[in-house]
Design a protein around this motif. Structure first.
Motif, short mmCIF file in Angstrom:
data_model
loop_
_atom_site.label_atom_id
_atom_site.label_comp_id
_atom_site.label_asym_id
_atom_site.label_seq_id
_atom_site.Cartn_x
_atom_site.Cartn_y
_atom_site.Cartn_z
N LEU A 1 -33.01 -50.96 7.46
CA LEU A 1 -33.08 -51.77 7.48
C LEU A 1 -32.56 -52.02 9.42
CD1 LEU A 1 -30.70 -53.62 4.99
CD2 LEU A 1 -33.26 -53.96 5.87
N LEU A 2 -32.05 -50.97 9.31
CA LEU A 2 -31.55 -51.07 11.12
C LEU A 2 -32.88 -51.09 11.72
CD1 LEU A 2 -27.76 -48.87 11.23
CD2 LEU A 2 -28.25 -51.47 11.87
N MET A 3 -33.12 -49.79 11.77
CA MET A 3 -34.43 -49.24 12.15
C MET A 3 -35.54 -51.08 11.96
SD MET A 3 -34.21 -46.39 13.39
CE MET A 3 -36.05 -46.02 13.68
N GLU A 4 -35.81 -51.26 10.61
CA GLU A 4 -36.86 -52.33 11.09
C GLU A 4 -36.38 -53.57 11.58
OE1 GLU A 4 -37.39 -53.79 7.24
OE2 GLU A 4 -38.78 -51.51 6.18
N MET A 5 -35.00 -54.56 11.84
CA MET A 5 -34.89 -54.47 12.90
C MET A 5 -34.67 -55.14 13.72
SD MET A 5 -35.22 -56.66 9.67
CE MET A 5 -33.81 -58.48 10.80
N THR A 6 -34.67 -53.59 14.46
CA THR A 6 -34.27 -53.16 15.73
C THR A 6 -35.27 -54.24 16.88
OG1 THR A 6 -33.97 -51.33 15.51
CG2 THR A 6 -34.00 -51.32 17.75
N GLY A 7 -34.77 -55.04 17.49
CA GLY A 7 -36.08 -55.61 18.26
C GLY A 7 -36.35 -56.80 17.95
#
Length: 148
Positions: A67-73
């Motif tokens: 989720l952290l990766m997908e939500m970045t930016g």
């Protein structure tokens, strides 16, 4: 996790997400893994029926990273959210999450923000799990106020 090395996976998360701070980062990995195994064994022995232990939670950690990766930016995607939103954080929370709350507070049109003094990422944990910093009554009170 797929190799049944739960302690090793937890140590990777601990270090990668900066959950342990400089003191834990100075401890050799093999020692952290041993300490983590002992902690999980002790927790499992003390667990009552229905308790959720760290060994049980560990397999879900990869979802946090995903989720952290997908939500970045993606913070601008929330500008059109037309609902009240409560942004909760702890004063002792992870420093890299505070800028995310700052950004969300700026783009969410109906955001309320609360920083809970003295709490970290374990603030909502069950009060019986004092090793996780649980003070769920404080968190629950903020939620009650928000939803009323």
């Amino acid at each position: 996790m797929t190799e049944s090395k739960t302690a090793a996976a937890l140590v990777t998360c601990l270090k990668g997400l900066q959950l342990g701070g400089p003191v834990l980062n100075a401890i050799p990995r093999w020692l952290l893994e041993s300490m983590t195994n002992k902690m999980m064994e002790s927790e499992s022995k003390k667990a009552k029926k229905g308790d959720v232990t760290m060994r049980m939670l560990a397999p879900t950690l990869h979802y946090d990273g995903q989720l952290l990766m997908e939500m970045t930016g993606t913070v601008d995607r929330f500008k059109s959210l037309n609902a009240d939103a409560l942004l909760l954080g702890g004063s002792k929370g992870l420093s890299y999450l505070k800028p995310a709350l700052d950004a969300l507070e700026k783009v969410l049109p109906q955001a309320a923000r609360m920083e809970m003094p003295g709490l970290d990422h374990g603030g909502a944990c069950d009060i019986s799990q004092t090793n996780r910093g649980g003070k769920p009554d404080l968190v629950a009170e903020e939620l009650r106020q928000f939803f009323t």
